[in-house]
Design a protein around this motif. Structure first.
Motif, PDB file in Angstrom:
ATOM      1  N   HIS A  97      34.239  34.777  36.848  1.00  0.00           N
ATOM      2  CA  HIS A  97      32.796  34.562  36.856  1.00  0.00           C
ATOM      3  C   HIS A  97      32.118  35.362  35.750  1.00  0.00           C
ATOM      4  O   HIS A  97      32.677  36.312  35.213  1.00  0.00           O
ATOM      5  CB  HIS A  97      32.197  34.967  38.219  1.00  0.00           C
ATOM      6  N   GLN A 125      37.562  36.866  41.092  1.00  0.00           N
ATOM      7  CA  GLN A 125      37.501  36.827  42.545  1.00  0.00           C
ATOM      8  C   GLN A 125      38.772  36.162  43.086  1.00  0.00           C
ATOM      9  O   GLN A 125      39.426  35.374  42.404  1.00  0.00           O
ATOM     10  CB  GLN A 125      36.266  36.076  43.043  1.00  0.00           C
ATOM     11  N   GLY A 157      40.271  34.692  47.056  1.00  0.00           N
ATOM     12  CA  GLY A 157      39.885  34.474  48.440  1.00  0.00           C
ATOM     13  C   GLY A 157      40.707  33.418  49.142  1.00  0.00           C
ATOM     14  O   GLY A 157      41.638  32.830  48.578  1.00  0.00           O
ATOM     15  N   GLU A 163      36.635  36.842  50.844  1.00  0.00           N
ATOM     16  CA  GLU A 163      36.702  36.920  49.386  1.00  0.00           C
ATOM     17  C   GLU A 163      36.573  38.368  48.922  1.00  0.00           C
ATOM     18  O   GLU A 163      35.768  39.136  49.459  1.00  0.00           O
ATOM     19  CB  GLU A 163      35.594  36.086  48.745  1.00  0.00           C
ATOM     20  N   ALA A 164      37.377  38.726  47.923  1.00  0.00           N
ATOM     21  CA  ALA A 164      37.262  40.016  47.234  1.00  0.00           C
ATOM     22  C   ALA A 164      36.870  39.730  45.791  1.00  0.00           C
ATOM     23  O   ALA A 164      37.421  38.822  45.155  1.00  0.00           O
ATOM     24  CB  ALA A 164      38.581  40.773  47.289  1.00  0.00           C
ATOM     25  N   GLU A 165      35.933  40.519  45.275  1.00  0.00           N
ATOM     26  CA  GLU A 165      35.388  40.263  43.942  1.00  0.00           C
ATOM     27  C   GLU A 165      35.216  41.578  43.185  1.00  0.00           C
ATOM     28  O   GLU A 165      34.851  42.594  43.768  1.00  0.00           O
ATOM     29  CB  GLU A 165      34.037  39.554  44.081  1.00  0.00           C
ATOM     30  N   SER A 224      33.684  43.061  39.278  1.00  0.00           N
ATOM     31  CA  SER A 224      32.955  42.755  38.044  1.00  0.00           C
ATOM     32  C   SER A 224      32.855  43.986  37.163  1.00  0.00           C
ATOM     33  O   SER A 224      32.378  45.039  37.619  1.00  0.00           O
ATOM     34  CB  SER A 224      31.531  42.261  38.347  1.00  0.00           C
ATOM     35  N   GLY A 260      31.520  45.529  42.856  1.00  0.00           N
ATOM     36  CA  GLY A 260      32.328  44.520  43.522  1.00  0.00           C
ATOM     37  C   GLY A 260      32.017  44.433  44.992  1.00  0.00           C
ATOM     38  O   GLY A 260      31.111  45.105  45.501  1.00  0.00           O
ATOM     39  N   SER A 261      32.796  43.622  45.693  1.00  0.00           N
ATOM     40  CA  SER A 261      32.524  43.389  47.103  1.00  0.00           C
ATOM     41  C   SER A 261      33.753  42.826  47.813  1.00  0.00           C
ATOM     42  O   SER A 261      34.653  42.259  47.189  1.00  0.00           O
ATOM     43  CB  SER A 261      31.353  42.406  47.263  1.00  0.00           C
ATOM     44  N   LYS A 316      25.610  34.793  39.610  1.00  0.00           N
ATOM     45  CA  LYS A 316      26.881  34.571  38.919  1.00  0.00           C
ATOM     46  C   LYS A 316      27.228  33.086  38.904  1.00  0.00           C
ATOM     47  O   LYS A 316      26.974  32.359  39.886  1.00  0.00           O
ATOM     48  CB  LYS A 316      28.014  35.327  39.615  1.00  0.00           C
ATOM     49  N   ASN A 369      36.777  28.390  40.086  1.00  0.00           N
ATOM     50  CA  ASN A 369      37.899  28.746  40.940  1.00  0.00           C
ATOM     51  C   ASN A 369      39.031  27.726  40.830  1.00  0.00           C
ATOM     52  O   ASN A 369      38.785  26.531  40.619  1.00  0.00           O
ATOM     53  CB  ASN A 369      37.467  28.806  42.415  1.00  0.00           C
TER      54      ASN A 369
END
Length: 213
Positions: free
Chosen positions: A25, A65, A67, A80-82, A84, A107-108, A206, A210
């Motif tokens: 992304h 990302q 997921g 999902e793990a992201e 940046s 991130g998240s 963003k 994917n």
């Protein structure tokens, strides 16, 4: 023969969002920072002082990302793990006595729930957010002091995604990240230091692609 022809008619199969995916992304991020001095550098004898600095940070972000989704009827559930990297910064420089922040990454890790209509998906998400930053402050009392801080908060957001093919999809999403107020100590590597409470929120938009596998 008519019945046989009808039996052979093609019936489209709705797209299935289930499975693992990996993507990339790019986008933008912006937010605000509010500094309260607890101890050390600054005027007023170096004691506590509310709202010694307030400024915005903004810039670009980009990353990846990973997921997994599972679909049940029209509902899609996922994790999902992201991550940046960030070119996000900001400062308050009314005089030589300034505050400055550079965001290194954010991130998240989130849970997602969505509604699918064939190849179109609309989703909401929420979970854990994290951010890493470099801070610098030039004070009349302590000179230039700095520090690095990684902090955690929560995230909420949502977006839309479209499956362009059976393998690739494109999405756009917005997230709000709240890191509340956290304490940071800045030093010069010697004896000078100062302690601040820093309150921060971030917004991101963003665009991503994917690949499902």
């Amino acid at each position: 023969m008519a019945a046989s022809a009808a039996d052979l008619e093609y019936t489209p199969v709705a797209y299935d969002w289930s499975g693992f995916y990996l993507g990339a992304h790019i986008g933008g991020a912006w937010g605000d920072k509010n500094w309260d001095r607890i101890q050390g550098a600054g005027g007023g004898g170096g004691g506590p002082q509310d709202n010694v600095s307030d400024y915005d940070v903004d810039g670009i972000i980009g990353g990846g990302q990973f997921g997994y989704n599972i679909q049940s009827g029209s509902m899609v559930y996922g994790l999902e793990a992201e991550f940046s990297g960030a070119g996000v910064d900001g400062s308050d420089r009314p005089t030589a006595n300034y505050f400055e922040t550079d965001v290194n990454f954010l991130g998240s890790v989130t849970g997602r729930v969505g509604f699918a209509s064939d190849r179109f998906l609309i989703f909401a998400e929420g979970g854990l957010a994290f951010i890493d930053e470099d801070h610098e402050h030039n004070s009349n009392a302590a000179g230039i002091i700095n520090g690095d801080q990684t902090r955690f908060g929560w995230l909420k957001g949502g977006g839309v995604e479209w499956a362009m093919t059976d393998t690739f999809s494109a999405e756009i999403e917005y997230n709000y990240m709240d890191f509340a107020e956290d304490r940071v100590t800045l030093t010069d590597g010697g004896g000078a230091s100062a302690i601040f409470d820093v309150d921060q929120q971030m917004h991101t938009v963003k665009f991503g692609v994917n690949m499902k596998f």
